[in-house]
Design a protein around this motif. Sequence first.
Motif, short mmCIF file in Angstrom:
data_model
loop_
_atom_site.label_atom_id
_atom_site.label_comp_id
_atom_site.label_asym_id
_atom_site.label_seq_id
_atom_site.Cartn_x
_atom_site.Cartn_y
_atom_site.Cartn_z
N ASP A 211 1.93 30.33 -40.40
CA ASP A 211 1.17 29.20 -40.84
C ASP A 211 -0.10 29.41 -41.81
O ASP A 211 -0.41 28.65 -42.74
N SER A 214 1.26 30.39 -45.24
CA SER A 214 1.55 29.14 -45.84
C SER A 214 0.16 28.46 -46.61
O SER A 214 0.10 28.02 -47.69
N CYS A 218 -0.95 28.23 -50.59
CA CYS A 218 -1.22 27.07 -51.14
C CYS A 218 -2.65 27.18 -51.95
O CYS A 218 -2.80 26.12 -53.02
N MET A 351 9.13 30.39 -48.99
CA MET A 351 7.61 30.21 -49.27
C MET A 351 7.41 30.72 -50.59
O MET A 351 6.58 30.36 -51.33
N SER A 355 5.77 28.87 -53.74
CA SER A 355 4.29 29.04 -54.24
C SER A 355 4.22 29.45 -55.58
O SER A 355 3.15 29.40 -56.43
#
Length: 368
Positions: A211, A214, A218, A351, A355
């Motif tokens: 988490d 991520s 971001c 991811m 990304s």
Amino acid sequence: MRLGEALVHKGFITEDQLQQTLKAQLIYGGHLGTCLLEFGYVNESQLGRVLAETFEVGYASIEMFQDINPAIIDTISRKVVERCHVIPFGLDDKVLQVAMIDPRSVTALDEIAAFTHYKVVPWVAPEARIYQAMERYYNIPRRQRYIMVCRDLDLETSAGREQPRRQYATGDPPWQSNLGEISAELEDRRLDDPSAEPEPDAGVDPIHDLDQVSKTLCEAQKMESVTSTILNYASRTMARCILFAVKANEAHVLDSRGFPSIEEGGEPPSFPVGPQGIFGLTLGREDYRGSVPDEPSFKAFYQTLGVDVPAEILVFPLYLDDRLVAVLYGEAGGGLMLDPDNEEYLRLAKMVTLSMSLVVIKKKILAA
């Protein structure tokens, strides 16, 4: 016998056409049958019949997807359909007939049976037709690639011709959009002078939670932040890992952990992307996890990297707009085995391309 072998055996395609299509499948992803249709090597009927023979199930032709009873559609939820790539089209005496891309998927069949409480009889249909029906009956959007495949198939059928037009005999296919910007970003990252500026995460404690990964991704403004975050996290359980950038059918080392021969400097190695070799292990798969085949091409790969052949490897092909843009590779090193939690690795791999896209979008916004 596998699909490609069966088509060659029946004389529908040649061995050279099969090899060309396998290479396209590796680069563009999707089912082998989709690539064959795009090249025009088989028509829809030929593909469907051979799929049925290969899987030893019935062939669900496009006619079976016309005007399916809403009560039958309601037997399976949208979420299950999206996960299992399945279309219910017949129900009789507690027996549910379903069309699937992979009718041998025990996991999917068990999930469908558990959800519906019916006996499930699988049929097979071309990937593009399954996605078309998923959009029509469940409002699950198709990617542009599959819209174009079905459009061309329908045009050829209405015109009475047996072979669909070839879409990407050379060059990139027409459905791709912002791959140029992402390829340029990856190329810039690959060619960066490591002495020009420190890594953005230098001196920062490793991230131990997906988490948090991520959230960090971001916030990433540069491609090097993405690659560093991904590999730093992967190296928690992988003794050695590499992120390859794929361009013009070549995989270039973008960044790595645990490979002294790469990290000591010099020009990072590159490898051909094709059905044979490390990258070909992922053909038709979401990922490859297992041992390394005892073949010369694989030994040469590890000789180039300056390490021994490991006991187990993980290879994730990373697609964006149905184009292979990167590959995440990892191993435990020596005779060790990797962490058994494959779901965590899958999440991490997903991811990467998201990304990368986000970095490009941010740059466009800032430049607007």
